[in-house]
Design a protein around this motif. Structure first.
Motif, PDB file in Angstrom:
ATOM      1  N   LEU A   1       0.893  -1.130   0.042  1.00 43.04           N
ATOM      2  CA  LEU A   1      -0.094  -0.021   0.003  1.00 43.04           C
ATOM      3  C   LEU A   1       0.778   1.209   0.038  1.00 43.04           C
ATOM      4  O   LEU A   1       0.406   2.367  -0.563  1.00 43.04           O
ATOM      5  CB  LEU A   1      -1.028  -0.049   1.002  1.00 43.04           C
ATOM      6  N   ARG A   2       1.966   1.173   0.677  1.00 43.16           N
ATOM      7  CA  ARG A   2       2.656   2.357   0.864  1.00 43.16           C
ATOM      8  C   ARG A   2       3.422   2.973  -0.419  1.00 43.16           C
ATOM      9  O   ARG A   2       3.867   4.093  -0.698  1.00 43.16           O
ATOM     10  CB  ARG A   2       3.839   2.175   1.931  1.00 43.16           C
ATOM     11  N   VAL A   3       3.613   1.913  -1.413  1.00 40.48           N
ATOM     12  CA  VAL A   3       4.062   2.302  -2.804  1.00 40.48           C
ATOM     13  C   VAL A   3       3.119   2.334  -3.829  1.00 40.48           C
ATOM     14  O   VAL A   3       3.708   2.245  -5.058  1.00 40.48           O
ATOM     15  CB  VAL A   3       5.326   1.421  -3.022  1.00 40.48           C
ATOM     16  N   LYS A   4       1.752   2.363  -3.540  1.00 41.90           N
ATOM     17  CA  LYS A   4       0.989   2.329  -4.445  1.00 41.90           C
ATOM     18  C   LYS A   4       0.876   3.343  -5.608  1.00 41.90           C
ATOM     19  O   LYS A   4       0.792   2.928  -6.800  1.00 41.90           O
ATOM     20  CB  LYS A   4      -0.481   2.531  -3.985  1.00 41.90           C
ATOM     21  N   GLU A   5       1.319   4.603  -5.256  1.00 38.70           N
ATOM     22  CA  GLU A   5       1.213   5.545  -6.397  1.00 38.70           C
ATOM     23  C   GLU A   5       2.269   5.437  -7.108  1.00 38.70           C
ATOM     24  O   GLU A   5       2.123   5.568  -8.434  1.00 38.70           O
ATOM     25  CB  GLU A   5       1.467   7.011  -5.472  1.00 38.70           C
ATOM     26  N   GLN A   6       3.399   4.920  -6.537  1.00 34.48           N
ATOM     27  CA  GLN A   6       4.453   4.613  -7.657  1.00 34.48           C
ATOM     28  C   GLN A   6       4.167   3.184  -8.402  1.00 34.48           C
ATOM     29  O   GLN A   6       4.429   3.292  -9.818  1.00 34.48           O
ATOM     30  CB  GLN A   6       5.959   3.994  -7.009  1.00 34.48           C
TER      31      GLN A   6
ATOM     32  N   ALA B   1       3.560   3.933 -17.059  1.00 36.32           N
ATOM     33  CA  ALA B   1       4.733   3.835 -17.976  1.00 36.32           C
ATOM     34  C   ALA B   1       4.632   2.579 -18.912  1.00 36.32           C
ATOM     35  O   ALA B   1       5.246   2.748 -20.157  1.00 36.32           O
ATOM     36  CB  ALA B   1       5.899   3.689 -17.149  1.00 36.32           C
ATOM     37  N   ASN B   2       3.968   1.822 -18.894  1.00 37.81           N
ATOM     38  CA  ASN B   2       3.830   0.596 -19.513  1.00 37.81           C
ATOM     39  C   ASN B   2       2.328   0.855 -20.398  1.00 37.81           C
ATOM     40  O   ASN B   2       1.745  -0.118 -20.985  1.00 37.81           O
ATOM     41  CB  ASN B   2       3.811  -0.595 -19.089  1.00 37.81           C
ATOM     42  N   LEU B   3       1.664   1.832 -20.441  1.00 38.68           N
ATOM     43  CA  LEU B   3       0.332   2.142 -21.294  1.00 38.68           C
ATOM     44  C   LEU B   3      -0.414   1.224 -20.539  1.00 38.68           C
ATOM     45  O   LEU B   3      -1.569   0.687 -21.346  1.00 38.68           O
ATOM     46  CB  LEU B   3       0.441   2.154 -22.447  1.00 38.68           C
ATOM     47  N   LYS B   4      -0.743   1.017 -19.288  1.00 43.18           N
ATOM     48  CA  LYS B   4      -1.656   0.153 -18.614  1.00 43.18           C
ATOM     49  C   LYS B   4      -2.373   1.135 -17.657  1.00 43.18           C
ATOM     50  O   LYS B   4      -1.882   2.017 -17.048  1.00 43.18           O
ATOM     51  CB  LYS B   4      -1.042  -1.157 -17.848  1.00 43.18           C
ATOM     52  N   HIS B   5      -3.685   0.430 -17.260  1.00 41.41           N
ATOM     53  CA  HIS B   5      -4.231   0.954 -16.113  1.00 41.41           C
ATOM     54  C   HIS B   5      -3.994   0.473 -14.666  1.00 41.41           C
ATOM     55  O   HIS B   5      -3.008  -0.655 -14.809  1.00 41.41           O
ATOM     56  CB  HIS B   5      -5.741   0.719 -16.241  1.00 41.41           C
ATOM     57  N   GLY B   6      -4.435   0.979 -13.761  1.00 40.04           N
ATOM     58  CA  GLY B   6      -4.374   0.238 -12.288  1.00 40.04           C
ATOM     59  C   GLY B   6      -3.165   0.317 -11.750  1.00 40.04           C
ATOM     60  O   GLY B   6      -2.381   1.510 -11.877  1.00 40.04           O
ATOM     61  N   VAL B   7      -2.299  -0.604 -10.903  1.00 37.14           N
ATOM     62  CA  VAL B   7      -1.132  -0.758 -10.457  1.00 37.14           C
ATOM     63  C   VAL B   7      -0.553  -1.757 -10.997  1.00 37.14           C
ATOM     64  O   VAL B   7      -0.956  -2.926 -11.173  1.00 37.14           O
ATOM     65  CB  VAL B   7      -1.218  -0.658  -8.890  1.00 37.14           C
ATOM     66  N   GLN B   8       1.092  -1.544 -11.137  1.00 35.36           N
ATOM     67  CA  GLN B   8       1.859  -2.717 -11.505  1.00 35.36           C
ATOM     68  C   GLN B   8       2.985  -2.597 -10.558  1.00 35.36           C
ATOM     69  O   GLN B   8       3.857  -1.860 -10.492  1.00 35.36           O
ATOM     70  CB  GLN B   8       2.363  -2.577 -12.839  1.00 35.36           C
TER      71      GLN B   8
ATOM     72  N   GLN C   1      -9.179  -3.319  -6.546  1.00 33.34           N
ATOM     73  CA  GLN C   1      -9.637  -2.808  -7.877  1.00 33.34           C
ATOM     74  C   GLN C   1      -8.674  -2.563  -8.629  1.00 33.34           C
ATOM     75  O   GLN C   1      -8.721  -2.691  -9.971  1.00 33.34           O
ATOM     76  CB  GLN C   1     -10.747  -1.652  -7.182  1.00 33.34           C
ATOM     77  N   GLN C   2      -7.711  -1.762  -8.402  1.00 32.79           N
ATOM     78  CA  GLN C   2      -6.535  -1.271  -9.301  1.00 32.79           C
ATOM     79  C   GLN C   2      -5.943  -2.605  -9.578  1.00 32.79           C
ATOM     80  O   GLN C   2      -5.244  -2.364 -10.806  1.00 32.79           O
ATOM     81  CB  GLN C   2      -5.723  -0.167  -8.422  1.00 32.79           C
TER      82      GLN C   2
ATOM     83  N   ALA D   1     -18.222  -2.340  -6.574  1.00 31.64           N
ATOM     84  CA  ALA D   1     -17.016  -2.073  -7.210  1.00 31.64           C
ATOM     85  C   ALA D   1     -16.995  -0.759  -7.969  1.00 31.64           C
ATOM     86  O   ALA D   1     -18.038  -0.495  -8.472  1.00 31.64           O
ATOM     87  CB  ALA D   1     -16.702  -3.231  -8.319  1.00 31.64           C
ATOM     88  N   LYS D   2     -15.691  -0.068  -7.965  1.00 29.52           N
ATOM     89  CA  LYS D   2     -15.703   1.267  -8.466  1.00 29.52           C
ATOM     90  C   LYS D   2     -15.379   1.297  -9.658  1.00 29.52           C
ATOM     91  O   LYS D   2     -15.752   2.479 -10.334  1.00 29.52           O
ATOM     92  CB  LYS D   2     -14.422   1.989  -7.092  1.00 29.52           C
ATOM     93  N   SER D   3     -15.015   0.190 -10.369  1.00 27.41           N
ATOM     94  CA  SER D   3     -14.369   0.324 -11.877  1.00 27.41           C
ATOM     95  C   SER D   3     -15.808   0.377 -12.732  1.00 27.41           C
ATOM     96  O   SER D   3     -16.864  -0.321 -12.353  1.00 27.41           O
ATOM     97  CB  SER D   3     -13.766  -0.735 -12.385  1.00 27.41           C
ATOM     98  N   SER D   4     -15.851   1.314 -13.561  1.00 30.93           N
ATOM     99  CA  SER D   4     -17.174   1.448 -14.456  1.00 30.93           C
ATOM    100  C   SER D   4     -16.706   0.764 -15.887  1.00 30.93           C
ATOM    101  O   SER D   4     -17.565   0.837 -16.528  1.00 30.93           O
ATOM    102  CB  SER D   4     -17.661   2.890 -14.579  1.00 30.93           C
ATOM    103  N   ARG D   5     -15.559   0.172 -15.976  1.00 37.88           N
ATOM    104  CA  ARG D   5     -15.101  -0.337 -17.565  1.00 37.88           C
ATOM    105  C   ARG D   5     -15.604  -1.591 -17.702  1.00 37.88           C
ATOM    106  O   ARG D   5     -15.947  -2.474 -16.617  1.00 37.88           O
ATOM    107  CB  ARG D   5     -13.608  -0.052 -17.543  1.00 37.88           C
ATOM    108  N   GLU D   6     -15.852  -1.965 -18.677  1.00 37.62           N
ATOM    109  CA  GLU D   6     -16.361  -3.290 -19.108  1.00 37.62           C
ATOM    110  C   GLU D   6     -15.294  -4.463 -18.690  1.00 37.62           C
ATOM    111  O   GLU D   6     -14.234  -4.245 -18.843  1.00 37.62           O
ATOM    112  CB  GLU D   6     -16.517  -3.285 -20.578  1.00 37.62           C
ATOM    113  N   GLU D   7     -15.481  -5.542 -18.077  1.00 34.14           N
ATOM    114  CA  GLU D   7     -14.859  -6.576 -17.633  1.00 34.14           C
ATOM    115  C   GLU D   7     -14.666  -7.640 -18.169  1.00 34.14           C
ATOM    116  O   GLU D   7     -16.138  -8.212 -18.589  1.00 34.14           O
ATOM    117  CB  GLU D   7     -14.531  -6.499 -16.331  1.00 34.14           C
ATOM    118  N   PRO D   8     -13.891  -8.458 -18.847  1.00 33.62           N
ATOM    119  CA  PRO D   8     -14.058  -9.737 -19.014  1.00 33.62           C
ATOM    120  C   PRO D   8     -14.458 -10.704 -17.754  1.00 33.62           C
ATOM    121  O   PRO D   8     -14.230 -10.519 -16.840  1.00 33.62           O
ATOM    122  CB  PRO D   8     -12.798 -10.424 -19.611  1.00 33.62           C
TER     123      PRO D   8
END
Length: 652
Positions: free
Chosen positions: A261-266, A273-280, A332-333, A420-427
């Motif tokens: 959690l403490r490094v979630k923003e990074q 940086a990899n053109l993805k959503h959420g957290v990596q 969710q992220q 759930a917070k996401s409004s995007r379509e999900e598989p």
């Protein structure tokens, strides 16, 4: 038995040799890294070593990052004297190391510990006593690294340290009564070394420091002078060390989740940086969450760490029922990341995780970030599975299954908490492809893998079999048996220790105790006496004080022989005794605020609720759905049958 004055607690009634490891000078390890270590989650050192390590303290930037070595200026060692004998002891229960040097006239005791409740303090205690009323003059030489040192007499200092360790052992532990003393020692030693790298949570007087995570070589190494992991946090934390801590010490497990959690923003910036959503999450993590692994390939391709963190969140939610806003948002992220990481496999009509080497043609990027097009495979980078000998590859069975679980978890959480917070379509989870071979009835490790190819089938470590446990995602017993049988034949015998822990758990799950015992014994080869320090590989190479392997061993007991499975409906149990053992006891199993002791003996198996929290809803023990269940009241003892059982909590 050892004396525990004024502690209010006594150690388990096992042979003291089970948790006090003793040897003479002649039996000390020749490799200094295989000496015992002392630690408290904030600082740690190998006894007699010239350096101390601190959690979260690093040198170097990026790929040059490593744990900073602090000179051990308070290092003390007794100088050998003529006509003396020395006995060296590691006391796992007290968290201390002692040398006792004896002659006919005088006995000298040197004790060292990393103080449990004053985490920045490394303690040395010297006691000199005459023997049998001797009046002979004796000279004792003490080698001091710093040249001089203030001496203090403070008996309370050690008592507070011991109390800190007693609180931890009281809260949760595994006890074993085995005919093999090494087995007993490994059970206590693995718990001790793992807990030595973790902060205390149970003493109100303890000074609290921010915690940055577990590294495979424990807190006692990590500066890169040996074959270690530089003090960085990898998937090892969530997959190997976290599960036994979660079961026995849920508060400490939460601290491990906080390291992510403490490094979630990074992690969000990593995904962007990899053109993805959420957290990596980075493959190797230090203080900031920036990528620090010295391996570019692992950092680029070994992405399953973000599925491993999602699994840890799922297990924590199932076991504790806790779902804070921060944990829910992280779940969710993580799901968002994996959704944006998938490609559409036109020929299979499924989603998969692919390699960036395919034609880009007639591509449509949907608003949810998923890519579809006329080609079967499009524009996403590939992966490296836990088996790091094969990469980059398409559709790792383990990674894809982990992604399925990560994507489905937020909606599962929302049934008990908020939408759930996401409004995007999900598989849906059924939309995600996992390789399967109908002819051999097993999961190929990735697209194009053949377990029967003698040239390319060799596997570094446990990989596909992790789908059965810890992912708990393969319920077909014949498939589980095929995966275990086929992958054992192609997995190197010289791989890391935790591989055999997972085979042991798998064989217990499918009802093959003889095969499980073989795997159980194989993992023990990685521990080196007299202080039972584990190495990554069986020839005492790789990372030393390898708590990754120790965590795997503890899982072989908890999830293999006790049969613990953490599920949405409750805690599944199917207890059996390990090889050469007459009793196995789990003290302090956490579940939804309650505590349970599981006691497995040859004559009987019991579960006892031990907490006194009367504000909780009722707990029950059942064997078959729809059949009457036993009520688990505080201090009640219920006998377990020789079949799978479920501890669960009433809904109202």
């Amino acid at each position: 038995m050892a004396s525990f004055p004024d502690s209010g607690w006594s150690p388990p009634d096992v042979n003291e040799e089970s948790y006090v490891f003793t040897c003479s000078s002649a039996d000390l390890p020749t490799n200094p890294l295989l000496m015992a270590s002392v630690g408290n989650g904030h600082i740690s050192t190998i006894v007699y070593h010239d350096r101390i390590f601190m959690n979260g303290l690093y040198n170097g930037e990026g790929k040059k990052s490593h744990r900073a070595a602090i000179p051990a200026l308070n290092r003390i060692q007794l100088k050998p004297r003529a006509e003396t004998t020395s006995i060296f002891s590691l006391d796992c229960i007290k968290g201390s190391f002692t040398e006792v040097q004896s002659s006919k006239d005088v006995q000298v005791q040197h004790l060292v510990c990393a103080h449990r409740t004053i985490p920045s303090l490394l303690v040395n205690q010297i006691r000199i006593e005459r023997v049998d009323g001797s009046t002979q003059d004796s000279e004792v030489t003490i080698n001091l690294e710093a040249g001089s040192m203030d001496l203090q007499i403070n008996n309370e200092l050690l008592m507070h340290h011991y109390q800190g360790w007693y609180c931890i052992w009281q809260e949760g532990r595994i006890d074993i009564w085995s005919d093999e003393i090494k087995t007993n020692q490994l059970v206590y030693g693995c718990q001790y070394y793992l807990l030595s790298s973790l902060p205390a949570q149970y003493d109100a007087n303890c000074t609290v420091h921010e915690f940055y995570g577990l590294s495979p070589e424990s807190l006692s190494c990590g500066d890169g002078t040996g074959e270690d992991y530089l003090g960085h946090v990898f998937w090892d934390q969530e997959t190997w060390m976290y599960p036994p801590i979660l079961v026995l010490h849920a508060d400490i497990a939460r601290e491990l989740l906080n390291t992510r959690l403490r490094v979630k923003e990074q992690a969000q910036r990593n995904a962007e940086a990899n053109l993805k959503h959420g957290v990596q999450f980075s493959w190797g993590q230090a203080v900031t969450g920036l990528p620090v692994s010295p391996s570019d390939d692992c950092e680029k391709y070994e992405l399953h760490v973000s599925a491993d963190v999602a699994l840890a969140l799922r297990q924590y939610f199932y076991l504790t029922g806790e779902s804070t806003d921060s944990l829910t948002d992280l779940s969710q992220q993580l799901a968002d990341y994996w959704i944006s990481r998938l490609s559409w496999l036109k020929d299979k009509q499924k989603y998969g995780v692919l390699v960036q080497n395919w034609i880009r043609k007639t591509v449509v990027i949907l608003k949810n970030g998923i890519v579809k097009g006329s080609q079967a495979f499009v524009i996403l980078v590939g992966v490296m599975p836990p088996d790091e000998w094969h990469y980059p590859i398409n559709n790792s069975a383990y990674t894809n299954m982990g992604a399925k679980l990560a994507i489905s978890f937020p909606s599962e959480q929302s049934q008990s908490t908020l939408p759930a917070k996401s409004s995007r379509e999900e598989p849906t989870s059924t939309d995600i492809y996992v390789p399967f071979d109908d002819k051999l009835n097993y999961h190929p490790e990735f697209d194009g893998y053949s377990v029967t190819d003698p040239e390319t089938s060799h596997v570094k470590q446990a990989d596909v079999i992790l789908i059965g446990y810890p992912l708990d995602a393969e319920t077909n017993q014949s498939v589980r048996e095929s995966d275990l049988d086929l992958y054992e034949k192609v997995t190197t015998k010289n791989g890391p220790a935790m591989t055999w822990s997972m085979f042991c758990i798998g064989h217990m799950e499918v009802g093959q105790p003889a095969k499980a015992a073989e795997m159980y014994e194989r993992q023990l080869l990685q521990a080196t006496p007299p202080f039972q320090v584990w190495s990554e590989y069986p020839d005492e190479t790789g990372a030393i004080n390898f708590i990754t392997g120790m965590g795997g061993f503890l899982q072989s007991l908890l999830n293999g022989y006790v049969g613990i499975r953490i599920r949405a409906e409750g805690i599944r149990l199917q207890p059996e005794l390990p090889p050469s053992s007459s009793r196995l006891k789990v003290t302090g199993l956490n579940y939804h605020g309650a505590k349970f002791d599981i006691d497995i003996q040859k004559e009987e198996k019991t579960v006892m609720r031990t907490d006194a929290n009367f504000s909780l809803r009722e707990f029950f023990l059942s064997y078959e759905e729809g059949k009457p269940a036993d009520v688990l009241d505080t201090n009640s003892i219920v006998n377990l049958k020789d079949c799978q059982s479920l501890i669960y909590q009433s809904e109202s």
